[in-house]
Design an enzyme around this catalytic site. Structure first.
Site, PDB file in Angstrom:
ATOM      1  N   GLN A 164      40.249   3.363 -30.293  1.00 13.05           N
ATOM      2  CA  GLN A 164      41.018   3.466 -29.048  1.00 13.05           C
ATOM      3  C   GLN A 164      42.367   2.755 -29.134  1.00 13.05           C
ATOM      4  O   GLN A 164      43.109   2.756 -28.162  1.00 13.05           O
ATOM      5  CB  GLN A 164      40.190   2.922 -27.869  1.00 13.05           C
ATOM      6  CG  GLN A 164      38.944   3.720 -27.571  1.00 13.05           C
ATOM      7  CD  GLN A 164      39.225   5.158 -27.124  1.00 13.05           C
ATOM      8  OE1 GLN A 164      40.336   5.499 -26.728  1.00 13.05           O
ATOM      9  NE2 GLN A 164      38.221   6.004 -27.210  1.00 13.05           N
TER      10      GLN A 164
ATOM     11  N   ASP B 209      36.771  -1.701 -35.053  1.00  7.88           N
ATOM     12  CA  ASP B 209      36.704  -0.326 -34.562  1.00  7.88           C
ATOM     13  C   ASP B 209      38.011  -0.058 -33.822  1.00  7.88           C
ATOM     14  O   ASP B 209      38.203  -0.531 -32.703  1.00  7.88           O
ATOM     15  CB  ASP B 209      35.491  -0.188 -33.634  1.00  7.88           C
ATOM     16  CG  ASP B 209      35.432   1.168 -32.945  1.00  7.88           C
ATOM     17  OD1 ASP B 209      36.381   1.961 -33.092  1.00  7.88           O
ATOM     18  OD2 ASP B 209      34.430   1.424 -32.246  1.00  7.88           O
TER      19      ASP B 209
HETATM   20  N1  PMP Z   1      34.385   3.709 -31.186  1.00 12.13           N
HETATM   21  C1  PMP Z   1      35.057   3.911 -30.040  1.00 12.13           C
HETATM   22  C2  PMP Z   1      35.634   2.733 -29.317  1.00 12.13           C
HETATM   23  C3  PMP Z   1      35.203   5.199 -29.542  1.00 12.13           C
HETATM   24  O1  PMP Z   1      35.854   5.401 -28.398  1.00 12.13           O
HETATM   25  C4  PMP Z   1      34.646   6.290 -30.274  1.00 12.13           C
HETATM   26  C5  PMP Z   1      34.790   7.707 -29.773  1.00 12.13           C
HETATM   27  N2  PMP Z   1      34.276   7.943 -28.494  1.00 12.13           N
HETATM   28  C6  PMP Z   1      33.968   6.021 -31.459  1.00 12.13           C
HETATM   29  C7  PMP Z   1      33.860   4.730 -31.887  1.00 12.13           C
HETATM   30  C8  PMP Z   1      33.357   7.096 -32.285  1.00 12.13           C
HETATM   31  O2  PMP Z   1      34.302   8.022 -32.713  1.00 12.13           O
HETATM   32  P1  PMP Z   1      33.811   9.396 -33.334  1.00 12.13           P
HETATM   33  O3  PMP Z   1      32.919  10.021 -32.305  1.00 12.13           O
HETATM   34  O4  PMP Z   1      35.060  10.170 -33.521  1.00 12.13           O
HETATM   35  O5  PMP Z   1      33.108   9.087 -34.589  1.00 12.13           O
END
Ligand code: PMP
Length: 426
Positions: free
Chosen positions: A215, A212
């Site tokens: 960030q 993921d």
């Molecule tokens: N993973 C992390 C570490 C995030 O910070 C976020 C966004 N807050 C997400 C996943 C999900 O991203 P999105 O809401 O754009 O799908």
């Protein structure tokens, strides 16, 4: 960046010219979503004004132009990640990317995808490993996959400082591990995850690694091959791009072996009333009319950060992050989540103000024009582990100045005064 360069960067973000409650907007919520430079807004608008059409297979010129722009955007993302074009899947956000891979593996586990997908099928007793600090988007899809397949979801704990416990990881990642899903950078502490330890452990176990990168993508060069991960996802909107667009990178062999997640038009070779044959990636994972304008906007955002250069973005943000942590460390009654973690980090801090709920603290900052985020930041298990229910998060972007960091620290210092609290344990 020099102050002249920063001024030039800031001038490209039209929203920074607005004010909030009579104060100039001080935007410190880039980790939730980044603001958009004019060129990104314009790229999307220009597509709608001049080349809007459904992509692929259109006989008319506009359809051809739209297809070229859309596929060029894919190429821009591929170069950004140093991967092949057909390894880039456009999704609506990172959440969809993580669901895409989890559901595709779930479908393989149901026997869909035949012999090619069989090596990726999960069986009862197989293990999926995450960490205790994951965003819910990188946790719940794996909980669901475990529930559907009979696999077991295990997690690598974090220690008291909020760091992923690398010693514990050796006891969690093992012979039954089939998938390791981990974030590159935490959205709560800003710390880099110890991928250099976790990925080799997963590789030794023969597990797939899903990263993921939400960030990290806005702050450092993202190189899935160098990191030796099979899948990496991020959201365009945190990278100065539009909402409604995300990216899933997947190793070509993996993507072409897995059955699709969503199905429909534009992803097939032949369809009968009984069944369908699927195109290879990327089409196999992009059914329906795709996010054309958004992909074009994202490509423009990538050109924007590329022109600034990640070496300079990272150097500037490193200074801002150090200044933020040093400033917060001076304040009585303020706890920074993960302050003690010994790892590189991005310019982000989640704080707990003694005796004040995060929402009230956020309100005090808003009153002086500072946009910060409050809550659990979709990481409830981590907050629970650190003994808090919510925190106030400030996060920088390429337009953030040292003066803004100082203003935010001063405003956070002022929160306790606002509520009549003074001293260490008031
Ligand atoms: N993973 C992390 C570490 C995030 O910070 C976020 C966004 N807050 C997400 C996943 C999900 O991203 P999105 O809401 O754009 O799908």
């Amino acid at each position: 960046f020099s102050s002249a360069e920063l001024e030039h960067i800031r001038a490209q973000f039209p929203i920074l010219r607005r004010d909030l409650h009579g104060h100039p907007l001080l935007y410190l919520d880039s980790a939730a979503t980044a603001q958009k430079p004019s060129r990104v807004i314009e790229a999307e608008a220009t597509f709608y004004r001049e080349a809007n059409a459904a992509v692929h297979r259109g006989a008319h010129t506009l359809a051809g132009e739209a297809t070229e722009l859309y596929e060029d955007a894919r190429g821009t993302v591929a170069r950004f990640l140093a991967v092949n074009d057909d390894e880039v899947i456009f999704t609506s956000n990172a959440t969809e990317g993580l669901n895409l891979i989890a559901y595709a593996i779930g479908n393989a586990s149901l026997g869909r995808g035949g012999a090619a997908a069989a090596p990726y099928a999960l069986r009862e007793g197989d293990e999926i490993v995450v960490t205790e600090l994951e965003h819910h988007a990188n946790l719940i899809p794996w909980q669901e996959l475990a529930a559907r397949t009979g696999a077991t979801l295990r997690f690598i704990p974090v220690d008291d400082s909020g760091a992923i416990d690398v010693d514990a990881a050796t006891g969690v990642i093992g012979a039954r591990t089939r998938i390791l899903a981990v974030s590159h950078v935490s959205n709560v502490t800003g710390a880099h995850s110890p991928l250099e330890t976790l990925v080799p452990l997963a590789r030794a176990a023969g597990a797939l690694v899903v990263l993921d990168a939400c960030q990290s993508a806005p702050h450092l060069p993202l190189r899935p091959r160098e990191l030796d991960v099979d899948v990496a996802v991020f959201s365009g909107h945190k990278l100065y791009g539009p909402t409604g667009i995300g990216v899933l990178y997947g190793r070509a062999e993996l993507l072409n072996a897995l059955p699709p997640f969503l199905t429909g038009g534009s992803m097939i070779t032949t369809v009968t009333m009984e069944g369908a044959e699927y195109l290879p990636a990327p089409q196999r994972f992009e059914p329906g009319t795709p996010r054309i304008a958004q992909a074009i906007g994202l490509a423009e955002a990538i050109r924007f950060v590329d022109e600034l250069g990640f070496d300079r973005i990272a150097a500037t943000e490193h200074q801002l992050g150090a200044r933020l942590l040093a400033g917060l460390a001076e304040l009585p009654g303020i706890r920074v989540l993960g302050a003690g973690i010994d790892a590189p980090r991005v310019a982000l801090a989640s704080v707990v103000v003694d005796g004040v709920h995060a929402h009230d603290a956020g309100q005090v900052l808003d009153n002086v024009g500072i946009a910060a985020r409050v809550g659990h930041h979709c990481a409830q298990p981590l907050h629970r582990r650190l003994g808090v229910t919510a925190s106030l998060r400030v996060s920088a972007g390429v337009h953030t100045t040292a003066d803004e960091i100082d203003q935010a620290v001063a405003a956070i210092a002022g929160v306790r005064h606002f509520f009549g609290l003074t001293g260490e344990n008031a």
